[in-house]
Design a protein around this motif. Sequence first.
Motif, PDB file in Angstrom:
ATOM      1  N   ALA A   9       0.844  -1.308   0.118  1.00 20.57           N
ATOM      2  CA  ALA A   9       0.006   0.086  -0.089  1.00 20.57           C
ATOM      3  C   ALA A   9       0.891   1.340  -0.070  1.00 20.57           C
ATOM      4  O   ALA A   9       0.781   2.010  -0.747  1.00 20.57           O
ATOM      5  N   PRO A 124      -9.301   4.126  -1.551  1.00 12.79           N
ATOM      6  CA  PRO A 124      -9.567   2.991  -1.727  1.00 12.79           C
ATOM      7  C   PRO A 124      -8.755   1.652  -1.129  1.00 12.79           C
ATOM      8  O   PRO A 124      -8.865   0.747  -0.665  1.00 12.79           O
ATOM      9  N   ILE A 125      -7.184   2.302  -0.862  1.00 18.74           N
ATOM     10  CA  ILE A 125      -6.418   1.430  -0.518  1.00 18.74           C
ATOM     11  C   ILE A 125      -6.278   1.524   0.939  1.00 18.74           C
ATOM     12  O   ILE A 125      -6.607   0.320   1.594  1.00 18.74           O
ATOM     13  N   ALA A 128      -9.606  -0.772   1.739  1.00 16.99           N
ATOM     14  CA  ALA A 128      -9.326  -2.293   1.331  1.00 16.99           C
ATOM     15  C   ALA A 128      -8.733  -2.908   2.547  1.00 16.99           C
ATOM     16  O   ALA A 128      -8.944  -4.227   2.637  1.00 16.99           O
ATOM     17  N   LEU A 141     -14.052  -1.540  -5.254  1.00 16.16           N
ATOM     18  CA  LEU A 141     -12.514  -1.302  -4.945  1.00 16.16           C
ATOM     19  C   LEU A 141     -11.961  -2.047  -6.010  1.00 16.16           C
ATOM     20  O   LEU A 141     -10.910  -1.603  -6.272  1.00 16.16           O
ATOM     21  N   PRO A 142     -12.169  -3.175  -6.282  1.00 16.22           N
ATOM     22  CA  PRO A 142     -11.145  -3.985  -7.349  1.00 16.22           C
ATOM     23  C   PRO A 142     -10.898  -3.195  -8.535  1.00 16.22           C
ATOM     24  O   PRO A 142     -10.284  -3.620  -9.297  1.00 16.22           O
ATOM     25  N   ILE A 147      -5.772   0.018  -6.115  1.00 14.16           N
ATOM     26  CA  ILE A 147      -5.948  -1.341  -5.649  1.00 14.16           C
ATOM     27  C   ILE A 147      -5.149  -2.332  -6.461  1.00 14.16           C
ATOM     28  O   ILE A 147      -4.226  -3.366  -6.287  1.00 14.16           O
ATOM     29  N   ASN A 151      -2.148  -4.555  -5.366  1.00 14.86           N
ATOM     30  CA  ASN A 151      -2.098  -6.127  -5.746  1.00 14.86           C
ATOM     31  C   ASN A 151      -0.782  -6.468  -6.319  1.00 14.86           C
ATOM     32  O   ASN A 151      -0.331  -7.631  -6.158  1.00 14.86           O
ATOM     33  N   ASP A 169      -4.140  -7.211 -13.097  1.00 13.16           N
ATOM     34  CA  ASP A 169      -3.887  -5.899 -12.514  1.00 13.16           C
ATOM     35  C   ASP A 169      -2.984  -5.067 -13.438  1.00 13.16           C
ATOM     36  O   ASP A 169      -3.171  -3.696 -13.185  1.00 13.16           O
TER      37      ASP A 169
END
Length: 193
Positions: A9, A124-125, A128, A141-142, A147, A151, A169
């Motif tokens: 993150a 969002p991070i 999450a 979120l994904p 994110i 990932n 991703d």
Amino acid sequence: SGSQGMIAAVLSLILVTTGSFLVPYLIFEEKQTHTMDALLVSPAGAADITVGKALAGVAYSLTAMAVVLAFNHSSVVNWGVTALAILVGTLFAVGVGLLLGSMFETAQQVGAWSIIPIMVLMVPIMLASFGNLPPTLETLLPWMPTIGLANLFLLSFSGSATLVRALPDLALVLGWSVPLYASVIWLVRRSDR
């Protein structure tokens, strides 16, 4: 583990923050010194100007990531996935920065308004990391580029990281980058009028 998730993150946030806060000034300075006018009447097109500014922004972002990775290198298992994450993350972050720099005319506007997209990308991070989110957030979120970037970094910390596992991703972050650069080129071309 939790510490690896936190490092992923932080890497994502530093990359996005560096690009979004420093890069707008590359365009703004051109506007302020009126060298953008000279660039626009030169043989260089809007895409050439955008690429030139993007390369300078990439240098800033890569420098920041080199410093951060120097302190966190022991977490990285798959340097190939890490390099891809840095590359696509840098392209995205620089695109955000160039868009902000193209949209505003003064340093105060850039400084005041750039915090909004930064927060939209950071939240969002942070969300999450919480559990039991509402279903709507769980669905949305994904699809956020930060994110996807986190990932990718997290994947690079595992021994099972492969390009195939990284592709979704990578595609997500690149998918967000393309409209950013198209918008910057359009705004630069439009400023020629």
